[in-house]
Design an enzyme around this catalytic site. Structure first.
Site, PDB file in Angstrom:
ATOM      1  CG  ASP A 139      -8.188  -3.152  -5.270  1.00 20.43           C
ATOM      2  OD1 ASP A 139      -7.672  -2.728  -4.221  1.00 20.43           O
ATOM      3  OD2 ASP A 139      -8.335  -4.362  -5.512  1.00 20.43           O
TER       4      ASP A 139
ATOM      5  CE1 TYR B 120      -4.173  -1.615   0.343  1.00 23.97           C
ATOM      6  CE2 TYR B 120      -3.308  -2.673   2.312  1.00 23.97           C
ATOM      7  CZ  TYR B 120      -4.282  -2.556   1.343  1.00 23.97           C
ATOM      8  OH  TYR B 120      -5.376  -3.386   1.381  1.00 23.97           O
TER       9      TYR B 120
ATOM     10  CG  HIS C 265      -9.506  -4.411  -1.610  1.00 24.00           C
ATOM     11  ND1 HIS C 265      -8.187  -4.219  -1.908  1.00 24.00           N
ATOM     12  CD2 HIS C 265      -9.586  -4.407  -0.251  1.00 24.00           C
ATOM     13  CE1 HIS C 265      -7.493  -4.095  -0.786  1.00 24.00           C
ATOM     14  NE2 HIS C 265      -8.311  -4.219   0.234  1.00 24.00           N
TER      15      HIS C 265
END
Length: 471
Positions: free
Chosen positions: A261, A233, A351
């Site tokens: 996403d 991330y 996700h």
């Protein structure tokens, strides 16, 4: 070294001076309150107290020092001298006894165990999807709309399920998706996943927000040759991401999977509701003027950078020499763009239905690629599918449409629940292996390379596919 007593710690219990005791060390979190991704109230509730249990459940041991800095350390404390907090226990499920592991015959069996044995907070975090959870359900239903067209008399007495993922051997065309905060489900956390998939010959993708350190996870492998990928991330401060990439490279990960996403965290109502029910004595003014009622997901992912664009691929190439995978492709147009950027792989994913509700299922995105851009399949870029896979037949359908492998997410956490830990994960993988072998034999595929487009009928699913695209 300064020693802090319990009485002194207790004085620092306000927004103006907020100290926390974590594993025998006292930290001043005052200047960090407004930066905490989950809001300041989550920290203030523990101000002047022993926050060790709450901290350990969600964070790596070294995170507090990396986040607050050594200057925020006020000294050491004898934890046993701190008055214990009066905690209202979470409502317990009626059934806490897990059935024998040998009685688990399908992946879905583990979900039933998880619902009965996880704490309500953990269950809400793991099982929830965004809004009305339509995408979460449709991810799995998409596979039901594809039927198999088996071929006979193919000599399937021996079936080989092995494949290569980014050039690395895998005993199965599956990998464990980057699930986070696994300690919510089992105390061994992501280390249990590492041990389990190593023994089953599969590959683990580790989450940025894992509840165990990357070093501990790598130490939990069954051998130094066991492959681990790391999911990124991107931080709002990209230099923090660069430092983390250098750290995981030193640890020995074999690829970087960038998640795209979820530029923001989805509205996971069940997760947030589980936290809002805890504070019965809330201040009404605070409830409407601040956003303090956040679930576990928002509390742990507020650092995510929402201002990324395709230049991030170039930034990553500058930051690492490892293979790059883009996780979260949801359209054929973006799949082609990723192909043009010559990334090593893409993951078709919404996700797990946890970000934007009514986002189309990944299997439909794969069908779009098969229809409108088949030339990108099997070239320099591998295609993976993540979300809704629960059966060996689901794996076959994804592979028949051109996928290299599929990711298994929630089932990993479900299978860890009920005290099963590593053994539950292994059992879950073995179930999928048996189903895959059996159904490969039925369709006439002796190995994964034999699985081809003609072995499936996608007519029902094609009705849900976009009518035309501009590439």
């Amino acid at each position: 070294m300064t020693t802090v007593d319990a009485a002194e710690l207790a004085k620092h219990n306000s927004r103006d001076s907020c100290w926390l005791a974590i594993h025998g060390e006292v930290w001043d979190a005052t200047n960090f309150l407004e930066q905490h991704p989950g809001g300041s109230n989550l920290i203030l509730k523990l101000a002047g107290k022993n926050a060790s249990d709450e901290y350990e459940l969600f964070h790596n041991p070294e995170l507090v020092r990396d986040t607050l800095g050594s200057s925020a350390r006020k000294g050491t404390i004898d934890i046993s001298t701190i008055p214990k907090m009066d905690r209202k226990p979470e409502p317990q499920s009626e059934a806490k006894m897990s059935p024998p592991l040998s009685s688990m015959l399908s992946v879905n069996d583990f979900e039933n165990v998880g619902e009965k044995t996880m704490t309500p907070t953990a269950w809400a975090y793991v099982s929830s999807g965004a809004d009305d959870e339509i995408s979460m359900r449709e991810n799995a239903r998409a596979y039901r709309k594809v039927t198999l067209r088996g071929r006979i008399l193919r000599k399937v007495g021996k079936v080989d399920c092995s494949t290569t993922i980014l050039g690395h051997f895998s005993a199965l065309p599956i990998y464990t998706s980057p699930v986070g905060l696994a300690k919510l489900v089992h105390p061994s956390g992501e280390c249990a996943i590492a041990a389990a998939v190593g023994k089953e010959g599969c590959i683990q993708v580790v989450n940025t927000v894992s509840s165990m350190s990357i070093e501990d996870i790598m130490d939990a492998r069954v051998s130094e040759n066991q492959i681990v990928f790391w999911q990124l991330y991107a931080d709002k401060n990209l230099e923090k991401s660069r430092a983390f990439i250098e750290r995981v490279e030193r640890a020995g990960v074999a690829a970087i999977w960038l998640t795209v996403d979820s530029p923001v965290v989805g509205n996971r109502e069940r997760d947030e509701r589980s936290k809002s029910m805890v504070d019965i004595e809330e201040k009404l003014e605070e409830a409407v003027e601040t956003s303090q009622c956040v679930g576990i997901a928002k509390a742990n992912t507020g650092f995510i950078n929402a201002d990324l664009d395709w230049d991030m691929v170039d930034w990553l190439r500058n930051a690492t020499k490892l293979p790059i995978v883009i996780k979260g492709i949801q359209s054929v147009e973006d799949a082609v763009t990723a192909f043009d950027h010559r990334v090593n792989g893409i993951v078709l994913s919404n996700h797990g239905g946890r970000s934007q509700d009514t986002a189309q299922p990944p299997l439909i995105t794969l069908l779009e690629i098969d229809r409108y851009a088949p030339y990108i399949l099997g070239k320099h870029m591998q295609v993976f599918v993540d979300g809704g896979v629960r059966r060996g037949t689901d794996i076959i359908k994804a592979l028949a449409l051109g996928a290299t492998a599929v990711g298994i997410g929630r089932p990993v956490l479900f299978s860890m629940s009920g005290g099963y830990g590593e053994h539950g994960i292994r059992r879950m993988v073995q179930i999928l292996r048996n189903e895959l072998q059996t159904n490969m034999a039925f369709i006439g595929a002796r190995n994964v390379r034999d699985i081809e487009r003609s072995m499936i009928n996608t007519r029902k699913l094609e009705r849900n596919m976009v009518g035309s695209v501009k590439l």
